[in-house]
Design a protein around this motif. Structure first.
Motif, PDB file in Angstrom:
ATOM      1  N   PRO A 153      -1.549 -27.138 -44.564  1.00 26.47           N
ATOM      2  CA  PRO A 153      -3.282 -27.351 -44.901  1.00 26.47           C
ATOM      3  C   PRO A 153      -3.526 -28.694 -45.710  1.00 26.47           C
ATOM      4  N   LEU A 154      -2.507 -28.901 -46.805  1.00 31.31           N
ATOM      5  CA  LEU A 154      -2.737 -29.910 -47.744  1.00 31.31           C
ATOM      6  C   LEU A 154      -2.640 -30.988 -47.041  1.00 31.31           C
ATOM      7  N   ARG A 155      -1.406 -31.080 -46.522  1.00 30.74           N
ATOM      8  CA  ARG A 155      -1.136 -32.411 -45.829  1.00 30.74           C
ATOM      9  C   ARG A 155      -1.882 -32.951 -44.665  1.00 30.74           C
ATOM     10  N   ARG A 156      -2.688 -31.908 -44.030  1.00 31.16           N
ATOM     11  CA  ARG A 156      -3.899 -32.295 -42.936  1.00 31.16           C
ATOM     12  C   ARG A 156      -5.014 -32.476 -43.844  1.00 31.16           C
ATOM     13  N   ALA A 157      -5.278 -32.016 -44.958  1.00 31.88           N
ATOM     14  CA  ALA A 157      -6.477 -32.650 -45.921  1.00 31.88           C
ATOM     15  C   ALA A 157      -6.149 -34.077 -46.451  1.00 31.88           C
ATOM     16  N   LEU A 158      -4.999 -34.528 -46.678  1.00 33.30           N
ATOM     17  CA  LEU A 158      -4.694 -35.805 -47.051  1.00 33.30           C
ATOM     18  C   LEU A 158      -4.939 -36.567 -46.019  1.00 33.30           C
ATOM     19  N   THR A 159      -4.438 -36.315 -44.902  1.00 36.04           N
ATOM     20  CA  THR A 159      -4.607 -37.022 -43.572  1.00 36.04           C
ATOM     21  C   THR A 159      -5.849 -37.496 -43.241  1.00 36.04           C
ATOM     22  N   LEU A 160      -6.761 -36.611 -43.556  1.00 32.07           N
ATOM     23  CA  LEU A 160      -8.203 -36.605 -43.049  1.00 32.07           C
ATOM     24  C   LEU A 160      -8.838 -37.446 -44.062  1.00 32.07           C
ATOM     25  N   MET A 170      -4.403 -32.231 -56.670  1.00 27.58           N
ATOM     26  CA  MET A 170      -5.028 -30.709 -56.383  1.00 27.58           C
ATOM     27  C   MET A 170      -5.494 -30.050 -57.558  1.00 27.58           C
ATOM     28  N   VAL A 171      -6.738 -29.275 -57.132  1.00 33.05           N
ATOM     29  CA  VAL A 171      -7.328 -28.524 -58.256  1.00 33.05           C
ATOM     30  C   VAL A 171      -7.607 -27.374 -57.746  1.00 33.05           C
ATOM     31  N   GLY A 172      -6.923 -26.067 -58.389  1.00 35.39           N
ATOM     32  CA  GLY A 172      -6.813 -24.896 -57.500  1.00 35.39           C
ATOM     33  C   GLY A 172      -6.816 -23.787 -58.821  1.00 35.39           C
ATOM     34  N   ASP A 173      -6.651 -22.332 -58.537  1.00 31.71           N
ATOM     35  CA  ASP A 173      -6.523 -21.492 -59.548  1.00 31.71           C
ATOM     36  C   ASP A 173      -5.536 -20.500 -59.493  1.00 31.71           C
ATOM     37  N   SER A 174      -4.549 -20.789 -58.551  1.00 34.72           N
ATOM     38  CA  SER A 174      -3.297 -19.789 -58.306  1.00 34.72           C
ATOM     39  C   SER A 174      -1.939 -20.356 -58.138  1.00 34.72           C
ATOM     40  N   ALA A 175      -1.016 -19.591 -58.063  1.00 30.05           N
ATOM     41  CA  ALA A 175       0.385 -20.097 -57.879  1.00 30.05           C
ATOM     42  C   ALA A 175       0.662 -20.899 -56.619  1.00 30.05           C
ATOM     43  N   VAL A 176      -0.367 -20.129 -55.414  1.00 27.30           N
ATOM     44  CA  VAL A 176      -0.330 -20.655 -54.126  1.00 27.30           C
ATOM     45  C   VAL A 176      -0.584 -22.023 -54.194  1.00 27.30           C
ATOM     46  N   ASP A 177      -1.642 -22.444 -54.965  1.00 26.70           N
ATOM     47  CA  ASP A 177      -2.121 -23.832 -54.998  1.00 26.70           C
ATOM     48  C   ASP A 177      -0.959 -24.587 -55.661  1.00 26.70           C
ATOM     49  N   VAL A 178      -0.547 -24.396 -56.741  1.00 27.09           N
ATOM     50  CA  VAL A 178       0.615 -25.135 -57.429  1.00 27.09           C
ATOM     51  C   VAL A 178       1.806 -24.842 -56.520  1.00 27.09           C
ATOM     52  N   ALA A 179       2.145 -24.139 -55.764  1.00 24.99           N
ATOM     53  CA  ALA A 179       3.520 -24.262 -54.765  1.00 24.99           C
ATOM     54  C   ALA A 179       3.155 -25.230 -53.766  1.00 24.99           C
ATOM     55  N   MET A 180       1.882 -25.151 -53.381  1.00 25.91           N
ATOM     56  CA  MET A 180       1.597 -26.037 -52.251  1.00 25.91           C
ATOM     57  C   MET A 180       1.409 -27.696 -52.571  1.00 25.91           C
ATOM     58  N   ALA A 181       0.917 -27.815 -53.936  1.00 23.90           N
ATOM     59  CA  ALA A 181       0.858 -29.166 -54.312  1.00 23.90           C
ATOM     60  C   ALA A 181       2.503 -29.792 -54.464  1.00 23.90           C
ATOM     61  N   ARG A 182       3.176 -29.017 -55.328  1.00 23.64           N
ATOM     62  CA  ARG A 182       4.500 -29.194 -55.635  1.00 23.64           C
ATOM     63  C   ARG A 182       5.293 -29.562 -54.292  1.00 23.64           C
TER      64      ARG A 182
END
Length: 230
Positions: A153-160, A170-182
């Motif tokens: 999903p993050l890759r798709r956002a960057l493509t768009l 990335m600005v988020g609130d959870s370990a999910v957001d951190v892991a995705m960005a990493r």
């Protein structure tokens, strides 16, 4: 001096909007339909993250009637029907959310949403609060074949947005957001007031944000010198 365009990819629930009360209302309506007792908002807040099926799975387990992952997925359409009918009755923007988005937009940042909430209801909520106009892209939990923390999903956002990970934060609130960005090698800032499920300092983010009006300053500290707006 600006050598590359900068981008900010935002999580939604627990980062820009405080939606726990409306999510709790929909979950409790679903539980009630199955003769189960509901949960207070504080308890549901800790269940948010990972998508609708995961929320249902956690909600039913906490009510004493565990459901399988498959069964939770089967219940998801009904939850979304309930939730989508009234997604902003109690939901609020976190303080300074609109002002921060406008400030970044005026400064030339391109912005996107990357959330596990379905795309259509995400757009409806953003439109209701008159902030949809600040986002070039809204990537929801049903936009791609995988949900966060998968990086798709993050890759798709960057493509768009038309940028690579090296030009985005990335600005988020959870370990999910951190892991995705990493996974994409992107820096990530975590808000301290969200639904992260653990202490903000334990998320492993590159920076912590106590108030959204701090985000523009944090972006400068996270961006390489070649990307900073002078």
């Amino acid at each position: 001096m600006t050598t590359l365009r900068q981008a900010v990819v935002w999580d939604l629930d627990g980062t820009l909007i405080d939606s726990a009360a409306d999510i709790a209302a929909a979950l409790n309506a679903l539980l009630s339909a199955h003769d189960l007792r509901g949960h207070d908002v504080a308890r549901v807040r800790g269940m948010i993250g990972g998508g609708v099926a995961k929320l249902i799975e956690r909600g039913f387990a906490a009510a004493g009637d565990p459901v399988s992952t498959l069964s939770a997925s089967d219940l998801a359409p009904r939850f979304l029907e309930i939730y989508s009918a009234a997604p902003t009755v109690r939901t609020k923007l976190f303080p300074a959310a609109a002002e921060t988005l406008r400030s970044l937009d005026e400064a030339g940042f391109c912005q996107a949403i990357c959330t596990n909430k379905p795309e259509a209801v995400s757009c409806a909520i953003l439109a209701q609060f008159d902030i949809l106009r600040y986002f070039t892209a809204v990537v929801g939990g049903d936009t791609t074949a995988a949900k966060k923390p998968d990086p798709l999903p993050l890759r798709r956002a960057l493509t768009l947005l038309g940028v690579g990970p090296e030009a985005a934060v990335m600005v988020g609130d959870s370990a999910v957001d951190v892991a995705m960005a990493r996974a994409l090698g992107m820096p990530v800032a975590a808000v301290t007031f969200g639904y992260g499920g653990c202490g903000p300092a334990d998320l492993g983010a590159d920076a912590l944000v106590d108030h959204l009006d701090q985000v523009p300053g944090v972006l400068k500290t996270l961006a390489p010198a070649s990307l900073q707006v002078q």
